[in-house]
Motif scaffolding. Structure first.
Motif, mmCIF file in Angstrom:
data_model
loop_
_atom_site.group_PDB
_atom_site.id
_atom_site.type_symbol
_atom_site.label_atom_id
_atom_site.label_comp_id
_atom_site.label_asym_id
_atom_site.label_seq_id
_atom_site.Cartn_x
_atom_site.Cartn_y
_atom_site.Cartn_z
ATOM 1 N N UNK A 205 -42.378 2.085 -6.518
ATOM 2 C CA UNK A 205 -41.345 1.070 -6.720
ATOM 3 C C UNK A 205 -41.332 0.595 -8.177
ATOM 4 N N UNK A 206 -42.514 0.389 -8.727
ATOM 5 C CA UNK A 206 -42.615 -0.035 -10.119
ATOM 6 C C UNK A 206 -42.035 1.024 -11.054
ATOM 7 N N UNK A 207 -42.401 2.279 -10.810
ATOM 8 C CA UNK A 207 -41.921 3.370 -11.650
ATOM 9 C C UNK A 207 -40.413 3.538 -11.531
ATOM 10 N N UNK A 208 -39.889 3.468 -10.323
ATOM 11 C CA UNK A 208 -38.447 3.638 -10.135
ATOM 12 C C UNK A 208 -37.664 2.518 -10.813
ATOM 13 N N UNK A 209 -38.206 1.304 -10.791
ATOM 14 C CA UNK A 209 -37.542 0.194 -11.480
ATOM 15 C C UNK A 209 -37.451 0.470 -12.983
ATOM 16 N N UNK A 210 -38.534 0.970 -13.567
ATOM 17 C CA UNK A 210 -38.539 1.283 -15.002
ATOM 18 C C UNK A 210 -37.577 2.431 -15.307
ATOM 19 N N UNK A 211 -37.568 3.461 -14.455
ATOM 20 C CA UNK A 211 -36.700 4.622 -14.676
ATOM 21 C C UNK A 211 -35.230 4.224 -14.586
ATOM 22 N N UNK A 212 -34.883 3.403 -13.578
ATOM 23 C CA UNK A 212 -33.496 2.975 -13.430
ATOM 24 C C UNK A 212 -33.086 2.042 -14.564
ATOM 25 N N UNK B 288 -42.407 8.149 -14.701
ATOM 26 C CA UNK B 288 -42.166 9.357 -13.902
ATOM 27 C C UNK B 288 -43.455 10.137 -13.681
ATOM 28 N N UNK B 289 -44.237 10.280 -14.741
ATOM 29 C CA UNK B 289 -45.486 11.035 -14.628
ATOM 30 C C UNK B 289 -46.430 10.367 -13.641
ATOM 31 N N UNK B 290 -46.632 9.067 -13.792
ATOM 32 C CA UNK B 290 -47.535 8.357 -12.891
ATOM 33 C C UNK B 290 -47.076 8.399 -11.446
ATOM 34 N N UNK B 291 -45.777 8.223 -11.233
ATOM 35 C CA UNK B 291 -45.237 8.210 -9.878
ATOM 36 C C UNK B 291 -45.445 9.561 -9.187
ATOM 37 N N UNK B 292 -45.099 10.647 -9.854
ATOM 38 C CA UNK B 292 -45.213 11.949 -9.206
ATOM 39 C C UNK B 292 -46.668 12.389 -9.060
ATOM 40 N N UNK B 293 -47.527 11.942 -9.951
ATOM 41 C CA UNK B 293 -48.953 12.219 -9.759
ATOM 42 C C UNK B 293 -49.472 11.532 -8.500
#
Length: 581
Positions: A64-71, A279-284
């Protein structure tokens, strides 16, 4: 302390390995996201790392944190022009398109898996929306120049379709676990809150953040931290009030990114790195969470469901959504193909596990496998099918690099660099000659670089192929100025045609000049009016019509997005497949 250092070491090693693997995946034409996902799976319990990770809450938190940053980063880079071009079709895709995909796939999955219809629909709802992280990343790194309407439609759809998917997943989980509390009224209220509050709060908060950027003086690196933390607050507050945090943070980014000032430039430079780290952290983490052996067990089911989604459900949903907006059949086919699934479906698939839904583990494994297949099949073929469906525009000459020196909060000087290509106008020309045209009167040579060193410019200086020339030049003149440095005419003529026509030319005049056969009802209309009639009020480069067997293509737009030049081509044979569906 040793445990903490060991955790730091593992995290750093995984990220480092993911970055190195991303270079290999890029050479193989694979999505970079798969590299980080693959490293996470290799480090997991079935891989060589043997790390057992089953913290669903932690994985959800990171995702959720990563997606917020990506969006947020995606919104910062989305121009308001994108909304003007494709807001209506993208909105239909984000609503009816998601519903249609979920209904078709849910019915198929229920029959194919022999499961309860609610479980089948839940699985379909989880993979019902396209993924912003995947779409933003793959489109911007595909290496192809797409029609602006297609690109805008795909990016906007992925940026705003999450609320519908989240609503459907939440409602279906409630319908399975607490059917007596799930009503049509509660569902409608939830949708109204998701869209209404997410939309209103995102726009208002974005305007506030943009205003604060102009009022607060900070060190350059602090602006990005301010916007990132502000974006996360927007995301969290919207979720706390049952709004769509994803929609809100994306719109907040749009509002900030389109407020041109010196602070925004500092934000963009840093946010790109934050988005890649997210993105890297989320997919890892998601790679660590999954168990590959279970994915293999569900591989056949996932392949069949992915095939139905890609080849049947998505195309039908796209066709029924945007056929009314004058897209051609090829454009509809390409938009259907780029229905990438990514981190959002995996994150949504964790929700049934956390809520104890029966069969949730199978749903998670199938969804994860579908996501991998989507990235492998669709993600790796974006450039290929862009060429198959003739979506690729010829390369547009553009600056090699551009910088802005801000003299005041809203006053800047643009610096742009251009590489001299062989057989271009610039080769063997004096660098001052490039700015002699009236339209480039504001241009001034800043530096000429040859073999990595600046050279002194005198009256005898002539530019050579490979030289890099830096000019003080307004940003909006960059593309036009770059034409002097590129040898692009052959590709341009093949695509746009041998002749250039003004948009205010009457169809009848063009017909008389080139011997065209046209309908008498169109003879008195200007070419620009014909394009507006067939493609709407927002033309884009690459829009094409046929008159009497001749192809006329939008070649260039002015700063107000009005047609500036049209290309006229006499094809060997007529191709009627470019007519709107």
């Amino acid at each position: 302390m040793n445990t903490l250092n060991f955790l730091f070491l593992i995290t750093a090693v995984l990220l480092f390995a993911g970055v190195i693997a991303s270079r290999l995946s890029a050479r193989l034409g694979m999505p970079l996201l798969l590299a980080f996902l693959g490293v996470g799976m290799l480090a997991g319990e079935d891989g060589i790392g043997g790390i057992k990770f089953n913290d669903l809450f932690g994985a959800t938190l990171v995702s959720q944190l990563a997606l917020a940053i990506i969006l947020l980063d995606g919104g910062l880079r989305t121009k308001l022009e994108t909304f003007r071009i494709a807001l209506k079709p993208a909105a239909v895709l984000a609503s009816w398109g998601v519903l249609a995909s979920v209904a078709l796939l849910g019915i198929f999955a229920s029959f194919y898996l022999g499961t309860d219809w609610k479980i089948g629909l839940l699985m379909a709802a989880i993979v019902g929306s396209t993924d912003a992280a995947a779409v933003f990343s793959l489109l911007r790194n595909s290496g192809v120049r797409l029609n602006a309407r297609i690109r805008a439609t795909l990016e906007l759809e992925s940026g705003v379709n999450d609320p519908m998917a989240i609503l459907l997943v939440t409602v279906l989980i409630s319908l399975i676990m607490q059917p007596e509390q799930t009503t049509a009224a509660s569902t409608a209220l939830m949708l109204a809150k998701q869209l209404g509050f997410g939309l209103a709060f995102g726009l208002a908060a974005g305007k506030l953040l943009a205003w604060l950027l102009t009022k607060i003086r900070l060190a350059e690196g602090m602006y990005a931290i301010m916007i990132a933390s502000g974006g996360l607050m927007v995301f969290a507050v919207s979720n706390l009030f049952d709004g769509s945090g994803f929609l809100a943070v994306y719109l907040a980014g749009v509002m900030v990114g389109n407020s041109r000032n010196s602070s925004v430039e500092h934000v963009l430079n840093v946010m790109d790195g934050l988005a890649w780290l997210a993105q890297a952290g989320m997919f890892l983490v998601l790679g660590l969470l999954v168990t590959p052996s279970r994915l293999i067990d569900q591989g056949i089911h996932a392949l069949v469901i992915a095939a139905f989604l890609i080849l049947v459900a998505r195309p039908l949903a796209v066709y029924t959504s945007i056929k009314w907006f004058r897209y051609t059949r090829r454009e509809i086919a390409y938009i259907s193909w780029v229905g990438l699934r990514g981190a959002v479906p995996v994150t949504l698939a964790i929700m049934p596990l956390m809520n104890g839904v029966p069969g949730a583990q199978v749903v998670f494994d199938v969804v994860f496998a579908v996501v991998i297949l989507s990235l492998l099949i669709q993600g790796t073929t974006i450039p290929f099918f862009a060429k198959v469906f003739k979506m690729v525009l010829p390369p547009q000459p553009e600056p090699l690099d551009s910088r802005e020196i801000w003299l005041a909060d809203r006053l800047s000087v643009g610096l742009q660099s251009f590489r001299v290509e062989a057989a271009s106008e610039a080769e063997n020309s004096h660098p001052y000659a490039m700015a002699r045209a009236a339209e480039f009167a504001e241009g001034r040579l800043f530096a000429l670089i040859r073999n990595g060193e600046t050279i002194k410019v005198n009256l005898a200086t002539r530019m050579q192929a490979g030289d890099i020339a830096w000019y003080v030049l307004p940003e909006h003149l960059g593309a036009a100025f770059a034409r002097q440095f590129a040898d692009y005419r052959h590709n341009q003529q093949q695509f746009y045609g041998e002749f250039v026509v003004k948009p205010d030319v009457k169809v009848g005049e063009l017909a008389a000049a080139y011997g065209l056969k046209v309908d008498d009802t169109e003879a008195q209309a200007a070419l620009a009016d014909v394009f507006r009639e067939r493609f709407g009020d927002v033309p884009v480069a690459g829009d094409r019509i046929e008159l009497g067997g001749f192809r006329i293509t939008v070649k260039e737009l002015d700063e107000q997005s009005h047609i500036k030049w049209l290309g006229l081509k006499m094809p060997k044979k007529t191709d009627n497949k470019d007519t709107p569906a």
